[in-house]
Design an enzyme around this catalytic site. Structure first.
Site, PDB file in Angstrom:
ATOM      1  N   CYS A 118       0.837  -1.200   0.000  1.00 42.49           N
ATOM      2  CA  CYS A 118       0.000   0.000   0.000  1.00 42.49           C
ATOM      3  C   CYS A 118       0.870   1.247   0.000  1.00 42.49           C
ATOM      4  O   CYS A 118       2.099   1.160   0.051  1.00 42.49           O
ATOM      5  CB  CYS A 118      -0.929   0.019   1.213  1.00 42.49           C
ATOM      6  SG  CYS A 118      -0.044   0.217   2.772  1.00 42.49           S
ATOM      7  N   CYS A 126       3.622   1.683   2.552  1.00 44.51           N
ATOM      8  CA  CYS A 126       4.896   0.982   2.281  1.00 44.51           C
ATOM      9  C   CYS A 126       5.821   1.891   1.483  1.00 44.51           C
ATOM     10  O   CYS A 126       7.006   2.036   1.809  1.00 44.51           O
ATOM     11  CB  CYS A 126       4.655  -0.295   1.481  1.00 44.51           C
ATOM     12  SG  CYS A 126       3.646  -1.515   2.323  1.00 44.51           S
ATOM     13  N   CYS A 143      43.388 -20.396 -15.491  1.00 45.49           N
ATOM     14  CA  CYS A 143      43.651 -20.742 -14.084  1.00 45.49           C
ATOM     15  C   CYS A 143      42.684 -19.992 -13.165  1.00 45.49           C
ATOM     16  O   CYS A 143      41.887 -19.181 -13.618  1.00 45.49           O
ATOM     17  CB  CYS A 143      45.088 -20.403 -13.702  1.00 45.49           C
ATOM     18  SG  CYS A 143      45.422 -18.621 -13.806  1.00 45.49           S
ATOM     19  N   CYS A 162      42.345 -16.209 -13.401  1.00 43.81           N
ATOM     20  CA  CYS A 162      41.487 -15.672 -14.477  1.00 43.81           C
ATOM     21  C   CYS A 162      40.057 -15.488 -13.953  1.00 43.81           C
ATOM     22  O   CYS A 162      39.429 -14.453 -14.179  1.00 43.81           O
ATOM     23  CB  CYS A 162      41.461 -16.617 -15.683  1.00 43.81           C
ATOM     24  SG  CYS A 162      43.042 -16.813 -16.506  1.00 43.81           S
ATOM     25  N   ASP A 197       8.093  28.469 -31.688  1.00 45.57           N
ATOM     26  CA  ASP A 197       9.186  28.931 -32.551  1.00 45.57           C
ATOM     27  C   ASP A 197       8.704  28.793 -33.999  1.00 45.57           C
ATOM     28  O   ASP A 197       7.802  27.999 -34.278  1.00 45.57           O
ATOM     29  CB  ASP A 197      10.410  28.058 -32.282  1.00 45.57           C
ATOM     30  CG  ASP A 197      11.554  28.369 -33.230  1.00 45.57           C
ATOM     31  OD1 ASP A 197      11.910  29.548 -33.344  1.00 45.57           O
ATOM     32  OD2 ASP A 197      12.067  27.426 -33.863  1.00 45.57           O
ATOM     33  N   ASP A 247      12.521  23.631 -31.422  1.00 43.88           N
ATOM     34  CA  ASP A 247      13.218  22.456 -31.947  1.00 43.88           C
ATOM     35  C   ASP A 247      14.733  22.595 -31.986  1.00 43.88           C
ATOM     36  O   ASP A 247      15.438  21.640 -32.241  1.00 43.88           O
ATOM     37  CB  ASP A 247      12.737  22.141 -33.362  1.00 43.88           C
ATOM     38  CG  ASP A 247      13.275  23.143 -34.389  1.00 43.88           C
ATOM     39  OD1 ASP A 247      13.373  24.341 -34.034  1.00 43.88           O
ATOM     40  OD2 ASP A 247      13.600  22.729 -35.508  1.00 43.88           O
ATOM     41  N   ASP A 284      16.542  27.398 -28.903  1.00 43.34           N
ATOM     42  CA  ASP A 284      15.297  27.412 -28.124  1.00 43.34           C
ATOM     43  C   ASP A 284      15.493  26.862 -26.713  1.00 43.34           C
ATOM     44  O   ASP A 284      14.616  27.011 -25.859  1.00 43.34           O
ATOM     45  CB  ASP A 284      14.214  26.577 -28.826  1.00 43.34           C
ATOM     46  CG  ASP A 284      13.861  27.122 -30.195  1.00 43.34           C
ATOM     47  OD1 ASP A 284      13.734  28.349 -30.318  1.00 43.34           O
ATOM     48  OD2 ASP A 284      13.727  26.325 -31.139  1.00 43.34           O
TER      49      ASP A 284
END
Length: 805
Positions: free
Chosen positions: A17, A20, A85, A88, A499, A698, A702
């Site tokens: 809920c 929580c 080995c 690694c 614009d 864009d 702007d």
């Protein structure tokens, strides 16, 4: 000490809920180094900003687990080559453990494999393979679908099993309850079901096996000094169960019948489990937009490695891979074209239905469709860096963020449970002392009913489910809200500034007018002019050449070319001297242009750029180019005006051109010749006068205004900088999306208010009705479950909203 701030997203399990979510937020916020913690109940996700110098992601996870919740992780296995080995294996383990999001690594030298547990929001399979290869080893992902099954689906299946078992055990108890009423006395009642010990045998597994999740959650909540809805469920059902056990014991050998409430606790738990099942299914549905976006991704890629063509899963593609894409296939990742020419359908990104031509050096984007040519490309962005993944992240972040209205609901939820426990206690005392002195049965019934009806699940779900459904639906129409707060703020907008270039217009000049002198031949004129301009790098020259070629006219050969900056070009084509340019260029060469000047001025008044041309010292004609208005702009402006929104056009262009474009699309208020920093100042001026302003642009120029505005909207076909500064991205580049975004905000806010009203109404009306004894506990349980489900279903109505497409 570093001031670096990291951001991580963790998938949380075990929340029931709003209390929580609030408790996790508070717990994380108290940690030294955490700057911001935001927990979303509906998405079961947390977004945390923290200082990595002070604490690690592991610390955050441990805190969440200490608060009584879990973290959902992905586990994958990788086949490792090149290990010789134990050193690694140790090296790979250490290297992977240093990665963001990786929480557990186990490398087995004998089996040559690695088991990795990681947070998919932070890293990916491709990142892990890349790190192993960087360490000097080979890695291949083992397909482990069974282990990585969606945890939400697993949770749904688990709740289903619990519900069916609980229903099977509770049904006989429900039968006994129904048989108690005088109007149901005709129903056959087996004597064995009235036996207290039979009832206890049926009720005990429901109470302590099916209902154990409530006890665990309630214990963790109380241990951490708070209370959630599970505390109410546990108190209510335990009171009913243990009182029934007591009654069963004291009536052994007695002649009167025991007052049993086993059916109350069992039916209550069964109904709550059913409510949680509906809730879990609804939560899954409300993330449908993200699933659809993810479904657009290619599953495999054909790569060239060591001279051989191999098909690999998308997760294994790494930056720099050479990828082959056949006609009709999806482009797997973002990249650059190395070889080939084709047209690519980018409609899933841009909304534009016309395929875009691509050739060597052009950018292509993952999940778009290669239409007709064979492509060889280089992968430049993979995994979470691709354009589609960035869109998915924006949608996820928006669905996971909180609108201001949600924070109010969270605060109420935080204090709600203790208040309800207080009311329930008072109710019990009033009944046992004054209403029915000394009689525990009616007092207990009223207590249980109050505890159950008050569970604040619906309150916690009211806002996030609407935000999820609303932002998800908007994303399907190419409108990406970066956060829930922006989805809320947008409906207040009363002024929109647009614009000009690239927003109202296409942002690309095209050839619009050709006027040839009386003696001239139009086709020959254009052939000569096109040849003259072909050598020029000026954008207007490119528009002229493109326009002439689009008319199917072939260009002549150029013998000599000279660019005259600020004036035009001077060329020799087919041994003829060609001049193309401004009035000044014509005057310099004593060419009489008086007959055409009035026409030229008329074209310029309409926002077009006109250029004059002469052949061998004689005026030959005029050509004009213009940045054409988008087909949808006029309709979009009209829609905004009908919504009582003021529309202003702001541009750095000259006043004459700006006013011509404004007139064409129906914008009366035009601000022209504005520098980039001036755009932000104009926005501020409107805000100071009490306006709620949305800025739509864009370009990089702007970005300051987009950041200052109450809501910044970036056109998706524009620059990354603009989209970074904006609150909303309009992927389709269509101004109709502005009105759609505002409409979606209005509808989402209305939906949230409806949800909050009903959530409060259930509790506000239900508590006093339960307190005065008019609500049986099992009816209270059904009402509580129904309230949560109804809130979620109401939010999901937003997924059917119709917008312009």
């Amino acid at each position: 000490m570093s001031n670096e701030v990291k951001e991580t997203s963790l998938q949380i399990t075990g929340m029931t809920c709003a209390a929580c979510a609030t408790r996790i937020e508070k717990g994380l916020s108290k940690m030294d180094g955490v700057e911001k913690a935001n927990v979303n109940l509906a998405l079961e996700k947390s977004l945390i900003k923290y200082n990595p110098e002070k604490l690690s992601e592991q610390d955050l996870e441990e805190k969440i687990q200490a608060l009584g919740y879990g973290i959902a992780k992905e586990k994958r296995e990788f086949a490792i080559t090149g290990m010789t080995c134990a050193a690694c294996a140790t090296r790979i383990e250490k290297g992977l453990n240093k990665m963001d999001g990786v929480t557990f690594v186990n490398v087995n030298l004998a089996l040559e494999n690695a088991a990795v547990e990681y947070n998919p929001s932070e890293t990916s399979v491709a990142d892990i393979i890349g790190r192993i290869e960087k360490l000097g080893y080979g890695a291949l992902h083992k397909d482990n679908e069974k282990d990585t099954m969606d945890y939400r689906e697993q949770a749904i299946q688990k709740q289903k099993r619990k519900f069916f078992i609980a229903a099977l055990l509770s049904l006989p108890l429900l039968w006994t309850m129904v048989g108690h009423f005088s109007f149901t006395s005709f129903i056959y009642m087996p004597e064995i079901l009235m036996n207290p010990w039979v009832q206890m045998t049926l009720a005990t597994p429901v109470q302590f096996i099916i209902g154990w999740q409530f006890y665990v959650s309630a214990y963790k909540a109380l241990r951490n000094g708070s209370a959630n809805m599970d505390v109410l469920v546990v108190m209510g059902t335990s009171a009913a169960y243990f009182y029934s056990v007591y009654q069963a014991i004291v009536t052994i050998g007695a002649h009167h019948t025991a007052q049993l409430y086993f059916e109350t606790s069992s039916v209550l738990i069964t109904l709550i489990i059913l409510g949680k099942l509906f809730e879990a299914k609804a939560k899954g549905r409300s993330s449908e937009a993200i699933k659809k976006l993810m479904g657009l991704q290619a599953k495999t890629a054909l790569v060239v490695r060591n001279g051989a063509e191999i098909e690999i899963p998308l997760e294994e593609v790494v930056t720099g891979d050479t990828i082959l894409v056949k006609p009709g296939e999806k482009i797997p990742v973002d990249g650059l074209v190395l070889e080939g020419n084709t047209a690519v359908d980018e409609s899933m990104l841009t909304g534009e239905s016309i395929p875009v031509d691509k050739m060597t050096g052009d950018s292509v984007f993952g999940s778009t469709i290669n239409k007709n040519g064979f492509l060889k490309m280089e992968a430049t962005k993979i995994g979470k860096d691709t354009a589609l993944s960035q869109i998915i992240k924006v949608v996820e972040d928006a669905q996971g963020s909180k609108a201001p209205i949600q924070r109010l609901a969270d605060k109420i939820s935080g204090v709600f449970v203790p208040i309800v426990i207080g009311i329930a206690t008072i109710t019990f005392l009033v009944w046992i002392i004054w209403v029915h002195p000394g009689e525990i049965t009616p007092a207990l019934e009223a207590l249980i009913a109050v505890l159950v009806i008050a569970c604040p699940c619906a309150l916690g779900l009211a806002t996030p489910t609407s935000i999820m459904a609303g932002s998800g639906r908007a994303a399907e129409f190419g409108i990406l809200f970066k956060g829930g707060e922006h989805l809320e703020t947008t409906h207040h907008i009363d002024t929109v500034i647009v614009d000009k270039t690239g927003t109202v217009t296409n942002g690309k000049p095209v050839l619009t007018d050709v006027i040839v002198s009386q003696e001239g031949n139009a086709e020959e004129f254009l052939s000569l002019i096109g040849a003259a301009e072909k050598q020029s790098e000026h954008p207007l020259a490119e528009a002229i050449v493109q326009g002439i070629q689009d008319r199917g006219i072939s260009l002549r050969d150029v013998q000599q070319f000279e660019a005259i900056p600020g004036y035009g070009v001077k060329t020799i084509v087919d041994h003829k001297e060609i001049l193309v340019g401004t009035r000044k260029l014509m005057y310099q060469h004593n060419i009489d242009i008086s007959p055409i000047l009035s026409v030229m001025e008329g074209l310029e008044a309409n926002g077009k750029t006109a250029m004059l041309a002469s052949i061998d010292g004689e005026y030959a004609g005029l050509i004009a180019v213009a940045d054409t208005v988008k087909e949808t702009s006029k309709k979009a402006i009209k829609r905004l005006k009908e919504m009582n929104i003021d529309v202003i056009m702001m541009t750095g262009d000259n006043e004459r051109t700006a006013k011509a474009i404004g007139k064409e699309v129906g914008i009366d208020h035009v601000i022209s010749e504005v520098l980039p920093e001036g755009k932000a100042a104009e926005v501020k001026k409107l805000q100071d006068s009490g306006k709620k302003v949305a800025m739509v642009g864009d370009g990089i120029n702007d970005a300051p205004a987009l950041a200052v505005a109450d809501i910044g909207m970036a056109i998706g076909t524009g620059t990354d900088v603009a989209m970074e500064a904006a609150d909303i991205t309009l992927i389709r580049g269509d101004l109709n999306s502005i009105a759609d975004a505002i409409i979606m905000s209005h509808k989402t806010m209305r939906n949230i208010k409806q949800n909050l009203f009903w959530a409060f109404a259930y509790n506000t009306l239900g508590i006093p009705i339960a307190a005065v004894g008019l609500l049986a506990p099992w009816v209270a349980g059904a009402a509580m479950a129904f309230s949560s489900v109804s809130v979620v279903l109401n939010a999901l109505r937003l997924q059917r909203v119709k917008l312009e497409k």
